[in-house]
Scaffold this active site. Structure first.
Site, PDB file in Angstrom:
ATOM      1  N   LYS A   1       4.782   2.917 -10.988  1.00  0.00           N
ATOM      2  CA  LYS A   1       5.979   2.190 -11.413  1.00  0.00           C
ATOM      3  C   LYS A   1       5.986   1.913 -12.917  1.00  0.00           C
ATOM      4  O   LYS A   1       7.020   1.608 -13.483  1.00  0.00           O
ATOM      5  CB  LYS A   1       6.120   0.893 -10.627  1.00  0.00           C
ATOM      6  CG  LYS A   1       6.512   1.160  -9.172  1.00  0.00           C
ATOM      7  CD  LYS A   1       6.933  -0.097  -8.448  1.00  0.00           C
ATOM      8  CE  LYS A   1       7.394   0.208  -7.038  1.00  0.00           C
ATOM      9  NZ  LYS A   1       6.281   0.614  -6.151  1.00  0.00           N
TER      10      LYS A   1
HETATM   11  C1  LIG Z   1       6.452   1.422  -5.015  1.00  0.00           C
HETATM   12  C2  LIG Z   1       5.279   2.153  -4.506  1.00  0.00           C
HETATM   13  C3  LIG Z   1       5.407   3.232  -3.580  1.00  0.00           C
HETATM   14  C4  LIG Z   1       6.739   3.644  -3.010  1.00  0.00           C
HETATM   15  O1  LIG Z   1       7.549   4.270  -3.968  1.00  0.00           O
HETATM   16  P1  LIG Z   1       9.111   4.478  -3.696  1.00  0.00           P
HETATM   17  O2  LIG Z   1       9.642   5.081  -4.941  1.00  0.00           O
HETATM   18  O3  LIG Z   1       9.676   3.110  -3.412  1.00  0.00           O
HETATM   19  O4  LIG Z   1       9.242   5.373  -2.521  1.00  0.00           O
HETATM   20  C5  LIG Z   1       4.263   3.913  -3.199  1.00  0.00           C
HETATM   21  N1  LIG Z   1       3.048   3.552  -3.663  1.00  0.00           N
HETATM   22  C6  LIG Z   1       2.888   2.519  -4.520  1.00  0.00           C
HETATM   23  C7  LIG Z   1       1.520   2.169  -4.966  1.00  0.00           C
HETATM   24  C8  LIG Z   1       3.990   1.793  -4.985  1.00  0.00           C
HETATM   25  O5  LIG Z   1       3.807   0.771  -5.835  1.00  0.00           O
END
Ligand SMILES: *Cc1c(COP(=O)(O)O)cnc(C)c1O
Length: 434
Positions: free
Chosen positions: A107
């Site tokens: 993210k």
């Molecule tokens: C947010 C997140 C996901 C999921 O990602 P999306 O884009 O919402 O599908 C998977 N793994 C981790 C560690 C995350 O922080």
């Protein structure tokens, strides 16, 4: 580039408006009028390009002339300033490590790019922009870090006291400067309610320039397509067909992959790897997406019962289930399987994988068993295992390396402002910022 609402294609806004609004007035998500294409010659010579050059090429396509090239270059060099290496498990299975950013999860790419884009669009406004977010843990730290030291922007994060992990709390409360953490005596839902109340409060809106850094913001999605092309660069020499396995919750990461494919990256298939929250796997069977309350799992960032980017996927494929199935394979795994996978990856490959990546690994393995070994599968590792140290340590019985940047953060003193769940307290705090 113009962006339309997934609820109404005739509503069209500029990139700037799509970023600052986040969500269309009709509740739809913004989609580019056409996904830009990357020149064949660029992809053919991609091994000569740096990660930042790849990022710039893609971003230009999505933004056109709304940000000057030199400013866009600066946004990218400030935000995409860590690597996304592909590491080998065996000849046909690789891991794309997306955890080399400041908060150790993918993210960071989206949050950092979005923050600098916000700053850019707010640069001539003498009113400071205040980003208000409620967090149940992970998103908050990526957003806070993303906006850390961003010019003309302050961030106020509301989190439920005692209900997030120690690591998450430290990541939220030790930044200082333009980041303030409000520790609310309540639940995550209370925090969300307080944020919503602030956005509709007349006094607050008269005096402050509030904004949300929503997870569905298009400026978070675009930078996530950068690393698909950068991963291709690293495995192009093997000349195999490429498959990406993506641990998914709200499907933002997967949607960014679909964008990369639309742009011209050859991808044989995407695998949506999900935990017990499996409305998407069910959708591929029945053709109906039936939102469900989320179920708690070990891969908790994927505990989503109503994936917000679903409407973007359906829109991209013009609601044609058959073409969605051709592009995306989906499979769900429970916590027991996740634990076995963490063990297996360590025993077989001497690689420590986190619970989210473990779900991705399982889906890749399932795909290889079904469709053979001719392809090259890249499993996205979305977080560093040290973020889930308790689980990984207890499964493997070994000490987990904690990256220096996390150690530094854990050493710092927590700084939060404790408030009750009464709106008047939050309101007074916000008004005092002016
Ligand atoms: C947010 C997140 C996901 C999921 O990602 P999306 O884009 O919402 O599908 C998977 N793994 C981790 C560690 C995350 O922080």
């Amino acid at each position: 580039m113009h962006y339309y609402s997934t609820n109404n294609k005739s509503i069209k806004v500029s990139f700037r408006e799509a970023v600052l609004k986040g969500l269309s007035n009709d509740g739809g998500l913004f989609m580019p009028v056409s996904v830009p294409s990357i020149k064949r010659s660029f992809i053919e010579s991609i091994e000569n390009k740096s990660f930042q050059e790849i990022a710039l090429e893609i971003a230009k396509g999505f933004i056109h002339n709304e940000i000057k090239d030199s400013d866009l270059e600066k946004i990218i060099s400030d935000s995409i300033n860590f690597d996304a290496p592909v590491v080998r498990l065996n000849d046909n299975h690789f891991i794309l490590e997306l955890f080399h950013g400041p908060t150790l999860a993918f993210k960071d790419f989206g949050a950092r790019f979005m923050a600098r884009t916000f700053s850019y669009f707010n640069r001539n406004n003498d009113k400071e922009l205040i980003i208000l977010v409620a967090t149940s843990g992970d998103t908050g730290s990526a957003v806070a870090n993303g906006f850390y030291l961003a010019e003309g922007i302050k961030v106020v994060i509301l989190y439920p006291s005692g209900k997030i992990s120690d690591i998450q709390e430290k990541q939220l409360t030790t930044l200082d400067k333009n980041i303030t953490a409000l520790e609310i005596a309540g639940t995550f839902d209370d925090c969300q309610k307080l944020v919503k109340s602030a956005f509709v409060d007349k006094d607050i809106n008269e005096r402050l320039n509030l904004s949300s850094a929503n997870s569905i913001n298009i400026a978070r999605l675009i930078p996530q397509s950068f690393y698909y092309l950068n991963a291709f660069k690293q495995v192009k020499k093997f000349g195999k067909k490429i498959i990406f396995s993506i641990p998914s919750g709200n499907f933002g990461n997967l949607t960014a992959g679909l964008f990369a494919k639309e742009m011209g990256l050859k991808v044989e298939r995407f695998i949506a790897a999900v935990n017990s929250n499996k409305v998407f796997t069910e959708y591929l069977v029945t053709g109906n997406l039936e939102p469900k309350p989320s179920i708690r799992t070990l891969s908790n960032a994927m505990d989503v019962g109503n994936p917000s980017n679903f409407s973007r996927i359906v829109d991209l494929y013009k609601n044609d289930l058959e073409s969605i199935k051709k592009s995306i394979y989906a499979k769900s795994f429970d916590d027991d399987q996740t634990i076995s996978a963490i063990k297996e990856v360590y025993e077989k490959f001497n690689y420590v994988i986190d619970p989210h990546g473990a779900v991705g690994y399982l889906a890749s393995k399932d795909f290889i068993e079904k469709y053979g070994e001719d392809n090259l599968i890249i499993t996205l590792e979305t977080a560093h295992p040290s973020k889930f140290v308790d689980i990984v340590k207890s499964v493997l019985g070994i000490e987990i390396d904690i990256p220096e940047r996390l150690k530094e953060c854990l050493k710092k003193e927590k700084q939060s402002i404790r408030l009750s769940d009464k709106f008047s307290e939050v309101k007074n705090f916000l008004l005092s910022m002016n």
